[in-house]
Design a protein around this motif. Structure first.
Motif, mmCIF file in Angstrom:
data_model
loop_
_atom_site.group_PDB
_atom_site.id
_atom_site.type_symbol
_atom_site.label_atom_id
_atom_site.label_comp_id
_atom_site.label_asym_id
_atom_site.label_seq_id
_atom_site.Cartn_x
_atom_site.Cartn_y
_atom_site.Cartn_z
ATOM 1 N N MET A 1 15.833 34.546 2.609
ATOM 2 C CA MET A 1 16.105 34.236 1.208
ATOM 3 C C MET A 1 17.247 35.093 0.671
ATOM 4 O O MET A 1 18.146 34.591 -0.015
ATOM 5 N N LEU A 2 17.217 36.383 0.988
ATOM 6 C CA LEU A 2 18.283 37.268 0.532
ATOM 7 C C LEU A 2 19.610 36.891 1.172
ATOM 8 O O LEU A 2 20.658 36.890 0.509
ATOM 9 N N GLY A 3 19.575 36.541 2.468
ATOM 10 C CA GLY A 3 20.793 36.104 3.132
ATOM 11 C C GLY A 3 21.345 34.823 2.537
ATOM 12 O O GLY A 3 22.562 34.674 2.350
ATOM 13 N N SER A 4 20.473 33.891 2.204
ATOM 14 C CA SER A 4 20.901 32.637 1.577
ATOM 15 C C SER A 4 21.503 32.893 0.200
ATOM 16 O O SER A 4 22.490 32.253 -0.187
ATOM 17 N N LEU A 5 20.907 33.833 -0.544
ATOM 18 C CA LEU A 5 21.431 34.156 -1.868
ATOM 19 C C LEU A 5 22.840 34.748 -1.774
ATOM 20 O O LEU A 5 23.754 34.313 -2.491
#
Length: 385
Positions: free
Chosen positions: A154-158
């Protein structure tokens, strides 16, 4: 150093979230439902509602325990869970014909409205979202690791999404949804718009999820974030113990000790002694909105009445503070019902983003595969001419 292309960041953004989109969507959706699990229980289970038409004050928790013990004389009460004022108190007990049961006791009328056995809806949703109902092997669960690892994706996608979407801040003042330029354009606009407006939510979910991952590693490595509850010293036990000794300090007196120590103490989980050397373990919330309902903990010796151990936000170290603020931020309980509704709405948005992202990736992948096949066919035809 060569400049990294925007195409690279776009592909990385897709690979962060899309290969496990089904699991990610399921975790998002189950968490969204878990946020309102208490309210859904009230809505669907009349026995769980703490109706109070006569506006009576709540009875002491110790009195509710006595009510259960009178109704089930051979029962052994183990704990009491206190929820929102509109939900009943849950008295957990065991009996000869009930390995584990929960009595729903209306704290205003004192009536036992139901006795349930098995997992409650609230417990089921938290377990489904938290560790996908995978079994726990001692101090770890594979499911817990799977769920918490989603925070990395999720953090990488953000981060990659913000790199790909140039001038993303314009979506706050000039939102753009093109409905007449095909499904691909519509999906892209919805995905970008939802992503920009959910930046704060994605960041909170990512950071709290990363903490749950760290917490899982600590548990697995037998590293204690908080010290274990103390035991009664053998020297403090009576010299003569019969088969079912009765400590001189009862439950109500233990609750009074907690209230004297912390006047703002609001009970949440109250554990009664299970054996001669066990203590009353009383956990509750207070006047700190960012801390969970277990931030205040008091251990009362049932044989001497002394407070053997106590903890509050003022006594916590850094890891303990993070541990007690993670849940309110993750589940949106810090502001009551209104923040729960806000978290629920953005949980649905996040679930929808994972679905629209997969649809965009699928259409692009199929189109790319078709184009590649066409190029291969053209090359083969060119060689035969």
């Amino acid at each position: 150093m060569a400049r990294i292309s925007n195409r690279f960041w776009f592909q990385l953004h897709g690979w962060f979230a899309l290969p496990v989109w089904l699991l990610f969507s399921f975790i998002c959706l189950s968490g969204t439902i878990a946020v309102l699990s208490h309210e859904l229980t009230w809505l669907t289970n009349p026995a769980a509602r703490a109706d109070n038409p006569h506006k009576l004050p709540a009875k002491p928790v110790a009195e509710l325990v006595q009510t259960v013990q009178q109704a089930h004389p051979t029962a052994a009460v183990g704990a009491v869970m206190v929820f929102e004022p509109y939900l009943v108190n849950a008295v957990v007990f065991t009996d000869a014909d009930k390995p584990q049961a929960i009595a729903y006791v209306n704290q205003y009328s004192g009536e036992i409205q139901a006795v349930e056995q098995g997992l409650t809806f609230i417990g089921f949703m938290r377990a489904l979202h938290g560790w996908l109902l995978f079994p726990w092997h001692g101090s770890y669960s594979i499911g817990y690791y799977l769920v918490s690892l989603m925070s990395v994706m999720m953090l990488g996608s953000l981060i990659t999404g913000l790199i790909v979407y140039k001038h993303f801040w314009q979506a706050f003042t000039r939102p753009k949804i093109r409905t007449h330029q095909g499904l691909r354009t519509l999906l892209a606009d919805l995905h970008r718009l939802a992503g920009v407006w959910s930046i704060w939510f994605l960041l909170i979910m990512s950071l709290t999820g990363l903490w749950y991952l760290v917490q899982a590693i600590f548990w697995h490595a037998d590293i204690d974030i908080e010290p274990h509850a103390p035991l009664v010293a053998a020297s403090q036990l009576p010299s003569q113990l019969d088969s079912k000794p009765t400590p001189p300090i009862d439950f109500q007196q233990a609750m009074d000790k907690a209230k004297q120590l912390y006047p703002q103490f609001a009970p949440a989980y109250l554990h009664l002694p299970e054996h001669n050397r066990d203590m009353y373990q009383l956990m509750g919330g207070g006047d700190h909105i960012f801390y969970d309902q277990y931030a205040y903990q008091v251990s009362v010796n049932p044989w001497t009445g002394e407070v053997a151990d106590s903890r509050s936000p003022a006594d916590m170290n850094t890891l303990q503070v993070i541990s007690h603020i993670a849940d309110p931020l993750h589940y949106g309980t810090l502001g009551g019902l209104w923040t729960k509704i806000l978290w629920f709405v953005f949980g649905l948005v996040l679930s929808g983003m994972s679905i629209t992202g997969f649809m965009m990736w699928g259409r692009r992948t199929l189109k790319g595969a078709s184009k590649s096949r066409a190029q291969v066919v053209q090359a083969e035809l060119g060689e035969t001419v």
